[in-house]
Design a protein around this motif. Structure first.
Motif, PDB file in Angstrom:
ATOM      1  N   ALA A 137       0.454  -1.377   0.053  1.00 36.68           N
ATOM      2  CA  ALA A 137       0.088   0.126   0.197  1.00 36.68           C
ATOM      3  C   ALA A 137       0.942   1.483   0.011  1.00 36.68           C
ATOM      4  O   ALA A 137       0.580   2.282  -0.729  1.00 36.68           O
ATOM      5  CB  ALA A 137      -1.020   0.059   1.193  1.00 36.68           C
ATOM      6  N   ALA A 138       2.103   1.121   0.907  1.00 35.46           N
ATOM      7  CA  ALA A 138       2.814   2.460   0.429  1.00 35.46           C
ATOM      8  C   ALA A 138       3.567   2.274  -0.221  1.00 35.46           C
ATOM      9  O   ALA A 138       3.936   1.435  -1.251  1.00 35.46           O
ATOM     10  CB  ALA A 138       3.741   1.689   1.447  1.00 35.46           C
ATOM     11  N   TYR A 165       6.445  10.563  -1.369  1.00 30.46           N
ATOM     12  CA  TYR A 165       5.621  11.073  -0.576  1.00 30.46           C
ATOM     13  C   TYR A 165       4.236  11.566  -1.459  1.00 30.46           C
ATOM     14  O   TYR A 165       4.479  12.417  -2.246  1.00 30.46           O
ATOM     15  CB  TYR A 165       6.283  12.057   0.334  1.00 30.46           C
ATOM     16  N   GLU A 166       3.343  10.637  -0.836  1.00 30.25           N
ATOM     17  CA  GLU A 166       2.058  11.238  -1.766  1.00 30.25           C
ATOM     18  C   GLU A 166       1.525  12.193  -1.262  1.00 30.25           C
ATOM     19  O   GLU A 166       0.738  13.315  -3.007  1.00 30.25           O
ATOM     20  CB  GLU A 166       0.761  10.241  -1.418  1.00 30.25           C
ATOM     21  N   ASN A 167       1.934  13.415  -0.464  1.00 32.69           N
ATOM     22  CA  ASN A 167       1.647  15.101  -0.970  1.00 32.69           C
ATOM     23  C   ASN A 167       2.643  15.362  -1.060  1.00 32.69           C
ATOM     24  O   ASN A 167       2.155  16.818  -1.019  1.00 32.69           O
ATOM     25  CB  ASN A 167       1.401  14.287   1.157  1.00 32.69           C
ATOM     26  N   LYS A 168       3.179  15.601  -1.460  1.00 33.64           N
ATOM     27  CA  LYS A 168       4.539  15.926  -2.685  1.00 33.64           C
ATOM     28  C   LYS A 168       4.280  16.226  -4.313  1.00 33.64           C
ATOM     29  O   LYS A 168       3.611  14.814  -4.555  1.00 33.64           O
ATOM     30  CB  LYS A 168       5.720  15.539  -2.401  1.00 33.64           C
ATOM     31  N   ASN A 169       4.015  17.153  -5.319  1.00 35.14           N
ATOM     32  CA  ASN A 169       4.232  16.523  -6.603  1.00 35.14           C
ATOM     33  C   ASN A 169       4.983  16.191  -7.526  1.00 35.14           C
ATOM     34  O   ASN A 169       5.869  16.227  -6.278  1.00 35.14           O
ATOM     35  CB  ASN A 169       3.554  17.671  -6.886  1.00 35.14           C
ATOM     36  N   ILE A 170       4.874  15.826  -8.752  1.00 37.77           N
ATOM     37  CA  ILE A 170       6.082  14.832  -9.058  1.00 37.77           C
ATOM     38  C   ILE A 170       7.257  15.818  -9.057  1.00 37.77           C
ATOM     39  O   ILE A 170       7.835  14.861  -9.576  1.00 37.77           O
ATOM     40  CB  ILE A 170       5.441  15.207 -10.489  1.00 37.77           C
ATOM     41  N   VAL A 171       7.440  17.082  -9.062  1.00 30.75           N
ATOM     42  CA  VAL A 171       8.738  17.672  -9.312  1.00 30.75           C
ATOM     43  C   VAL A 171       9.859  17.362  -8.061  1.00 30.75           C
ATOM     44  O   VAL A 171      10.338  16.698  -8.124  1.00 30.75           O
ATOM     45  CB  VAL A 171       8.497  19.140  -9.783  1.00 30.75           C
ATOM     46  N   GLU A 172       8.634  17.996  -6.700  1.00 29.94           N
ATOM     47  CA  GLU A 172       8.618  17.504  -5.593  1.00 29.94           C
ATOM     48  C   GLU A 172       9.998  16.455  -5.139  1.00 29.94           C
ATOM     49  O   GLU A 172      10.652  16.080  -4.687  1.00 29.94           O
ATOM     50  CB  GLU A 172       7.964  18.186  -4.380  1.00 29.94           C
ATOM     51  N   LYS A 188       9.789  -0.629 -20.247  1.00 27.45           N
ATOM     52  CA  LYS A 188       9.204  -1.837 -18.771  1.00 27.45           C
ATOM     53  C   LYS A 188       8.643  -0.910 -18.228  1.00 27.45           C
ATOM     54  O   LYS A 188       9.864  -0.102 -17.602  1.00 27.45           O
ATOM     55  CB  LYS A 188       9.701  -2.728 -19.015  1.00 27.45           C
ATOM     56  N   VAL A 189       7.886  -0.924 -17.235  1.00 25.81           N
ATOM     57  CA  VAL A 189       6.989  -0.430 -16.147  1.00 25.81           C
ATOM     58  C   VAL A 189       8.207  -0.942 -15.576  1.00 25.81           C
ATOM     59  O   VAL A 189       7.823  -2.193 -14.648  1.00 25.81           O
ATOM     60  CB  VAL A 189       5.629  -0.147 -16.188  1.00 25.81           C
ATOM     61  N   THR A 190       9.111  -0.708 -14.548  1.00 26.74           N
ATOM     62  CA  THR A 190       9.660  -1.044 -13.954  1.00 26.74           C
ATOM     63  C   THR A 190       9.207  -1.338 -12.572  1.00 26.74           C
ATOM     64  O   THR A 190       9.629  -1.595 -10.841  1.00 26.74           O
ATOM     65  CB  THR A 190      11.657  -0.973 -13.553  1.00 26.74           C
ATOM     66  N   ILE A 191       8.863   0.561 -12.043  1.00 26.58           N
ATOM     67  CA  ILE A 191       8.715   0.602 -10.879  1.00 26.58           C
ATOM     68  C   ILE A 191       6.553   1.354 -10.745  1.00 26.58           C
ATOM     69  O   ILE A 191       6.939   2.451 -11.569  1.00 26.58           O
ATOM     70  CB  ILE A 191       9.279   1.682 -10.188  1.00 26.58           C
ATOM     71  N   ALA A 192       5.848   0.147 -10.497  1.00 23.46           N
ATOM     72  CA  ALA A 192       4.244   0.876 -11.126  1.00 23.46           C
ATOM     73  C   ALA A 192       3.927   1.878  -9.767  1.00 23.46           C
ATOM     74  O   ALA A 192       4.525   2.015  -8.740  1.00 23.46           O
ATOM     75  CB  ALA A 192       3.708  -0.068 -11.631  1.00 23.46           C
ATOM     76  N   ASP A 193       2.531   3.250  -9.650  1.00 26.00           N
ATOM     77  CA  ASP A 193       1.688   3.273  -8.969  1.00 26.00           C
ATOM     78  C   ASP A 193       2.654   3.908  -7.910  1.00 26.00           C
ATOM     79  O   ASP A 193       3.284   3.642  -6.761  1.00 26.00           O
ATOM     80  CB  ASP A 193       1.106   2.452  -8.399  1.00 26.00           C
ATOM     81  N   VAL A 194       3.575   5.035  -7.740  1.00 27.17           N
ATOM     82  CA  VAL A 194       3.911   5.712  -7.537  1.00 27.17           C
ATOM     83  C   VAL A 194       3.263   7.153  -7.304  1.00 27.17           C
ATOM     84  O   VAL A 194       3.626   7.889  -8.178  1.00 27.17           O
ATOM     85  CB  VAL A 194       5.316   6.186  -7.654  1.00 27.17           C
ATOM     86  N   ASP A 195       2.432   7.028  -6.189  1.00 27.57           N
ATOM     87  CA  ASP A 195       1.347   8.231  -6.189  1.00 27.57           C
ATOM     88  C   ASP A 195       1.993   9.672  -5.534  1.00 27.57           C
ATOM     89  O   ASP A 195       3.211   9.775  -4.826  1.00 27.57           O
ATOM     90  CB  ASP A 195       0.547   7.936  -5.289  1.00 27.57           C
TER      91      ASP A 195
END
Length: 183
Positions: free
Chosen positions: A22-23, A33-40, A160-167
């Motif tokens: 889940a994390a 961190y889910e509370n930071k944006n893509i650039v951060e 290839k997607v090597t790490i998926a779903d980095v929120d």
């Protein structure tokens, strides 16, 4: 219960399965961190220094730090190193900003496209391939193969997607092992 879960994850990994937690996963040795944006988040990944430099050179920092949501297929430094010699240096020159912007935005979809949502689109299609239009207006396709998610660009390159779903607070990142090249 915790011990049972650890045993199940261990057993699954020993049979070649991928564990899903889940994390948010670590990327480039850094927590995301889910509370930071893509650039951060991206600036902290040791595996994405070339991508971050390119985003800065293209003037896309404010856009990718904006509200989104965006889905970014984020090539690693190793992916950029696979390009022909001199390609990255050429793209980073100020006179090539438009070309660099096109290449980078060919890695971005509007919306929050998790791996689950992409796979649902794949399952809906007759040819088991989902098609998307990137922010640059170029085409990307996605397919599941050998238990992995693969992204195809218009030029015939495959990542290839090597790490998926980095929120992220403004979308999601999927780490990819190749640079996607628009036509």
């Amino acid at each position: 219960m915790k011990t049972l879960n650890l045993l199940l994850v261990s057993a699954a990994l020993s049979f070649g399965a991928t564990a899903t937690f889940a994390a948010n996963p670590m990327v480039g040795g850094a927590p995301m961190y889910e509370n930071k944006n893509i650039v951060e988040n991206a600036v902290n990944s040791a595996d994405h220094t070339t991508l971050v430099a390119a985003v800065k050179a293209a003037g896309l920092v404010d856009t990718l730090a904006g509200p989104g949501p965006f889905t970014v297929f984020a090539p690693t430094n190793a992916a950029f190193e696979m390009l022909p010699a001199g390609t990255v240096d050429t793209l980073l020159k100020p006179e090539n900003k438009a070309m660099l912007t096109k290449v980078l935005t060919a890695h971005v979809l509007a919306g929050d496209w998790t791996a689950e949502k992409i796979m649902a689109e794949i399952k809906k299609s007759k040819n088991r391939m989902a098609n998307f239009t990137t922010v640059s207006g170029d085409a990307l396709s996605a397919r599941m193969k050998n238990g992995a998610l693969w992204i195809y660009d218009e030029s015939g390159d495959v990542a290839k997607v090597t790490i998926a779903d980095v929120d992220q607070s403004n979308g999601v990142i999927h780490v990819v092992d190749h640079v996607l090249v628009p036509k």
